[in-house]
Design a protein around this motif. Structure first.
Motif, PDB file in Angstrom:
ATOM      1  N   UNK A   1       0.883  -1.650  -0.239  1.00  0.00           N
ATOM      2  CA  UNK A   1      -0.265   0.115  -0.309  1.00  0.00           C
ATOM      3  C   UNK A   1       0.709   0.969   0.229  1.00  0.00           C
ATOM      4  N   UNK A   2       1.824   1.180   0.628  1.00  0.00           N
ATOM      5  CA  UNK A   2       2.905   2.904   0.786  1.00  0.00           C
ATOM      6  C   UNK A   2       3.572   2.107  -0.707  1.00  0.00           C
ATOM      7  N   UNK A   3       3.536   1.463  -1.387  1.00  0.00           N
ATOM      8  CA  UNK A   3       4.524   0.937  -2.224  1.00  0.00           C
ATOM      9  C   UNK A   3       4.034   1.919  -3.854  1.00  0.00           C
ATOM     10  N   UNK A   4       3.015   1.622  -3.358  1.00  0.00           N
ATOM     11  CA  UNK A   4       1.413   2.263  -4.248  1.00  0.00           C
ATOM     12  C   UNK A   4       0.938   3.798  -4.385  1.00  0.00           C
ATOM     13  N   UNK A   5       0.820   3.947  -2.979  1.00  0.00           N
ATOM     14  CA  UNK A   5       0.740   5.679  -2.631  1.00  0.00           C
ATOM     15  C   UNK A   5       1.193   6.804  -4.219  1.00  0.00           C
ATOM     16  N   UNK A   6       1.101   7.652  -4.991  1.00  0.00           N
ATOM     17  CA  UNK A   6       1.189   8.740  -5.676  1.00  0.00           C
ATOM     18  C   UNK A   6       1.137   9.795  -4.964  1.00  0.00           C
ATOM     19  N   UNK A   7       1.306  10.939  -6.317  1.00  0.00           N
ATOM     20  CA  UNK A   7       1.889  12.259  -5.859  1.00  0.00           C
ATOM     21  C   UNK A   7       0.113  13.199  -5.342  1.00  0.00           C
ATOM     22  N   UNK A   8      -0.078  11.897  -6.416  1.00  0.00           N
ATOM     23  CA  UNK A   8      -2.589  12.777  -6.488  1.00  0.00           C
ATOM     24  C   UNK A   8      -2.363  12.370  -4.460  1.00  0.00           C
ATOM     25  N   UNK A   9      -2.219  11.012  -4.346  1.00  0.00           N
ATOM     26  CA  UNK A   9      -2.915  11.067  -3.500  1.00  0.00           C
ATOM     27  C   UNK A   9      -1.922  11.268  -1.773  1.00  0.00           C
ATOM     28  N   UNK A  10      -1.641  12.803  -2.121  1.00  0.00           N
ATOM     29  CA  UNK A  10      -0.779  14.264  -1.012  1.00  0.00           C
ATOM     30  C   UNK A  10      -2.181  15.490  -1.399  1.00  0.00           C
ATOM     31  N   UNK A  11      -2.322  15.091  -2.353  1.00  0.00           N
ATOM     32  CA  UNK A  11      -3.639  16.543  -2.574  1.00  0.00           C
ATOM     33  C   UNK A  11      -5.127  15.690  -1.852  1.00  0.00           C
ATOM     34  N   UNK A  12      -5.517  14.213  -2.571  1.00  0.00           N
ATOM     35  CA  UNK A  12      -6.810  14.198  -2.244  1.00  0.00           C
ATOM     36  C   UNK A  12      -6.494  13.246  -0.802  1.00  0.00           C
ATOM     37  N   UNK A  13      -7.536  13.418  -0.346  1.00  0.00           N
ATOM     38  CA  UNK A  13      -7.454  12.671   1.197  1.00  0.00           C
ATOM     39  C   UNK A  13      -7.562  11.213   1.212  1.00  0.00           C
ATOM     40  N   UNK A  14      -6.265  10.598   1.783  1.00  0.00           N
ATOM     41  CA  UNK A  14      -6.442   8.984   2.243  1.00  0.00           C
ATOM     42  C   UNK A  14      -5.284   8.884   3.252  1.00  0.00           C
ATOM     43  N   UNK A  15      -6.382   7.747   4.003  1.00  0.00           N
ATOM     44  CA  UNK A  15      -6.130   7.706   5.433  1.00  0.00           C
ATOM     45  C   UNK A  15      -4.727   6.900   5.738  1.00  0.00           C
ATOM     46  N   UNK A  16      -3.995   6.972   4.499  1.00  0.00           N
ATOM     47  CA  UNK A  16      -2.916   5.676   4.813  1.00  0.00           C
ATOM     48  C   UNK A  16      -1.697   6.910   5.512  1.00  0.00           C
ATOM     49  N   UNK A  17      -1.647   8.287   4.096  1.00  0.00           N
ATOM     50  CA  UNK A  17      -0.992   8.998   4.766  1.00  0.00           C
ATOM     51  C   UNK A  17      -1.209   9.982   6.223  1.00  0.00           C
ATOM     52  N   UNK A  18      -2.049  10.060   6.660  1.00  0.00           N
ATOM     53  CA  UNK A  18      -3.113   9.909   7.699  1.00  0.00           C
ATOM     54  C   UNK A  18      -2.261   9.210   8.753  1.00  0.00           C
ATOM     55  N   UNK A  19      -2.003   8.317   8.677  1.00  0.00           N
ATOM     56  CA  UNK A  19      -1.383   7.446  10.038  1.00  0.00           C
ATOM     57  C   UNK A  19      -0.103   7.579   9.370  1.00  0.00           C
ATOM     58  N   UNK A  20       0.598   7.743   8.591  1.00  0.00           N
ATOM     59  CA  UNK A  20       2.352   7.459   8.679  1.00  0.00           C
ATOM     60  C   UNK A  20       2.588   9.229   8.555  1.00  0.00           C
ATOM     61  N   UNK A  21       1.705   9.781   8.443  1.00  0.00           N
ATOM     62  CA  UNK A  21       2.004  11.687   8.612  1.00  0.00           C
ATOM     63  C   UNK A  21       2.682  12.298   7.386  1.00  0.00           C
ATOM     64  N   UNK A  22       1.669  13.254   6.766  1.00  0.00           N
ATOM     65  CA  UNK A  22       2.353  13.601   5.137  1.00  0.00           C
ATOM     66  C   UNK A  22       3.102  14.337   5.430  1.00  0.00           C
ATOM     67  N   UNK A  23       4.138  14.695   6.000  1.00  0.00           N
ATOM     68  CA  UNK A  23       5.362  15.569   6.275  1.00  0.00           C
ATOM     69  C   UNK A  23       6.459  14.737   6.027  1.00  0.00           C
ATOM     70  N   UNK A  24       6.428  13.233   6.314  1.00  0.00           N
ATOM     71  CA  UNK A  24       7.107  12.452   6.100  1.00  0.00           C
ATOM     72  C   UNK A  24       6.658  11.716   5.092  1.00  0.00           C
ATOM     73  N   UNK A  25       5.353  11.565   4.538  1.00  0.00           N
ATOM     74  CA  UNK A  25       5.645  10.999   2.960  1.00  0.00           C
ATOM     75  C   UNK A  25       5.737  11.673   2.021  1.00  0.00           C
ATOM     76  N   UNK A  26       5.411  13.021   1.897  1.00  0.00           N
ATOM     77  CA  UNK A  26       5.818  14.270   1.096  1.00  0.00           C
ATOM     78  C   UNK A  26       7.585  14.580   1.165  1.00  0.00           C
ATOM     79  N   UNK A  27       7.838  14.150   2.019  1.00  0.00           N
ATOM     80  CA  UNK A  27       9.587  14.364   2.415  1.00  0.00           C
ATOM     81  C   UNK A  27      10.570  12.723   1.820  1.00  0.00           C
ATOM     82  N   UNK A  28       9.980  11.998   2.403  1.00  0.00           N
ATOM     83  CA  UNK A  28      10.996  10.357   2.492  1.00  0.00           C
ATOM     84  C   UNK A  28      10.394  10.269   1.054  1.00  0.00           C
ATOM     85  N   UNK A  29       9.154   9.433   0.754  1.00  0.00           N
ATOM     86  CA  UNK A  29       8.246   8.448  -0.550  1.00  0.00           C
ATOM     87  C   UNK A  29       8.333   9.590  -1.325  1.00  0.00           C
TER      88      UNK A  29
END
Length: 465
Positions: free
Chosen positions: A432-460
């Motif tokens: 699920x993490x490996x399938x995240x896309x840039x669009x998920x940063x803009x749209x509501x995505x529960x996985x990003x909420x659980x992981x942390x938006x800053x971390x997802x943006x800067x790491x993934x």
């Protein structure tokens, strides 16, 4: 260790000068960083070494020593004589049929060579091709092979000339120059082997290296003898600390510097094995888009120690270093971690990585939705009233926040089983993490909420345009 211009060579030369002024207490040898010439005996070098006792020391007091390898060849011949004398005076060695100059010294040199070998000829040492057995002139062997032989000769000579009444110091200034990474690592093993051989004198021997080589450092890291420190510009002291479990944990990241520089992987320090497996799967699923190299800390305390070590090491190795560290939430909400440059530190916005299993993207990997899980869980609870985890599954199905900040470690694989999913939970979350896309940063995505938006943006999405 230290950056170019930090003063590592000057630091070692200062040690050499200070100890040389106190010869009654110290025996010191300095190996300069630029080692020119060929590994063959030279009459002029022999004359200078014989006539002027301080000639060799003075000729190596600069970075460029023109006749360095010729002198090394002379020292190696002398090392042979010293070994034979030791053999004659030590019955334990003399009576052992497996011990000889060839086995105890020459073989150690040849362990550094892959295409040629150094053998005892009729009048002198000779290089022989491993391909056809032909003699090869010292002028025709590669610079790396010549460098390896010269360094080995210097190291062996030092150990065979140690003075048990003094403190013996070998100063190796950037011994990794001209050596392939694998050869750098083998050179480190040679040093450790010699320290083992002379362990009865361990308290009176110091081998000091300055280096930029992570393979060399990592080859030394497992030894109980080794400490590490960093040299900074305009700072005249170096604090040495024993290599630790933390260095051994980060060592695999340094083990293949070429492949890592090509792939642009960045170390991601993780708290436990579960996190490591998740991020390994995420990197595979992303087909190279997620460029992280998981580094396992083992506990939150070790993670802090590893962050501190990496922050120090990376600044001495790289121009613009960056690394990440990701900790469990452990029930802590809205308390971001302070970055420790060059380490960027994050905290999961859920209790632990397995809590992400209950997010919509992870449930989708298992072919269902939250509503589908609730139906399946309710049915499972009804059919398994005596199961020890029935109450936990019931609590999860009835929760309003999917137990985002509560511990679910006991039931994480059971969640998959309830849904009839045969994949390990780490694979589900990683995919699920490996399938995240840039669009998920803009749209509501529960996985990003659980992981942390800053971390997802800067790491993934670190390399995203």
């Amino acid at each position: 260790m230290g950056r170019n211009g930090a003063g590592k060579s000057r630091f070692l030369r200062d040690i050499e000068e200070a100890t040389n002024r106190n010869k009654q207490h110290f025996y010191v040898r300095y190996v300069s960083p630029e080692r020119a010439g060929s590994f063959k005996r030279d009459g002029n070098v022999l004359t200078n070494m014989s006539s002027f006792p301080d000639w060799l020391r003075q000729s190596r007091a600069v970075n460029q020593a023109n006749n360095f390898k010729s002198a090394s060849a002379m020292l190696f011949r002398e090392a042979e004589t010293l070994y034979l004398r030791r053999l004659a005076n030590t019955p334990a060695i003399r009576m052992d049929p497996t011990r000889s100059f060839e086995t105890d010294r020459l073989s150690k040199v040849n362990q550094l060579l892959t295409n040629i070998s150094l053998v005892m000829g009729n009048a002198d040492f000779e290089f022989r091709s491993l391909a056809d057995g032909q003699t090869v002139s010292p002028d025709n062997i590669s610079s790396g092979e010549s460098e390896a032989v010269s360094l080995a000769a210097e190291i062996l000579y030092f150990f065979d000339t140690i003075d048990p009444t003094k403190f013996n110091v070998l100063l190796l200034d950037e011994p990794d120059v001209h050596l392939h990474p694998d050869l750098q690592a083998r050179l480190g093993k040679l040093i450790i082997t010699m320290l083992d051989e002379f362990k009865s004198h361990a308290d009176s021997i110091a081998v000091c290296l300055s280096t930029h080589s992570s393979p060399l450092v990592c080859s030394l890291a497992d030894s109980r003898y080794v400490s590490i420190g960093t040299k900074s510009f305009a700072v005249d002291t170096v604090e040495l600390n024993p290599t630790s479990a933390e260095l051994r944990k980060i060592a695999p990241f340094f083990g293949h510097p070429l492949s890592l520089s090509l792939s642009k992987d960045v170390p991601l320090i993780l708290e436990g094995e579960d996190d490591e497996r998740v991020w390994q799967q995420a990197a595979r699923t992303s087909q190279g888009r997620i460029k992280v190299f998981p580094v396992l800390a083992g506990s939150v305390n070790q993670q802090g120690e590893l962050e501190t070590l990496c922050a120090s090491l990376f600044r001495t190795l790289y121009d613009n270093p960056i690394a990440f560290s990701l900790r469990d939430g452990d029930g802590v909400v809205n308390q971001p971690l302070e970055h420790q440059p060059p380490i960027k530190r994050y905290r999961l916005q859920c209790y632990a990585i397995e809590n992400a299993l209950l997010t919509d993207p992870c449930l989708a990997v298992m072919g269902t939705t939250w509503e589908g899980f609730v139906v399946a869980a309710t049915k499972w609870v009804r059919e398994n009233p005596e199961h020890p985890d029935t109450a936990h599954i019931k609590e999860l199905a009835e929760s309003n926040d999917r137990l985002q900040h509560q511990k679910i470690k006991k039931i994480r694989q059971l969640v998959c089983a309830v849904l009839g999913c045969k994949k390990p939970w780490e694979v589900v979350v990683g995919q699920a993490i490996g399938s995240l896309t840039n669009n998920d940063l803009v749209d509501s995505n529960m996985l990003i909420t659980f992981l942390g938006a800053e971390m997802v943006s800067e790491v993934i999405f670190r390399n995203a345009a």
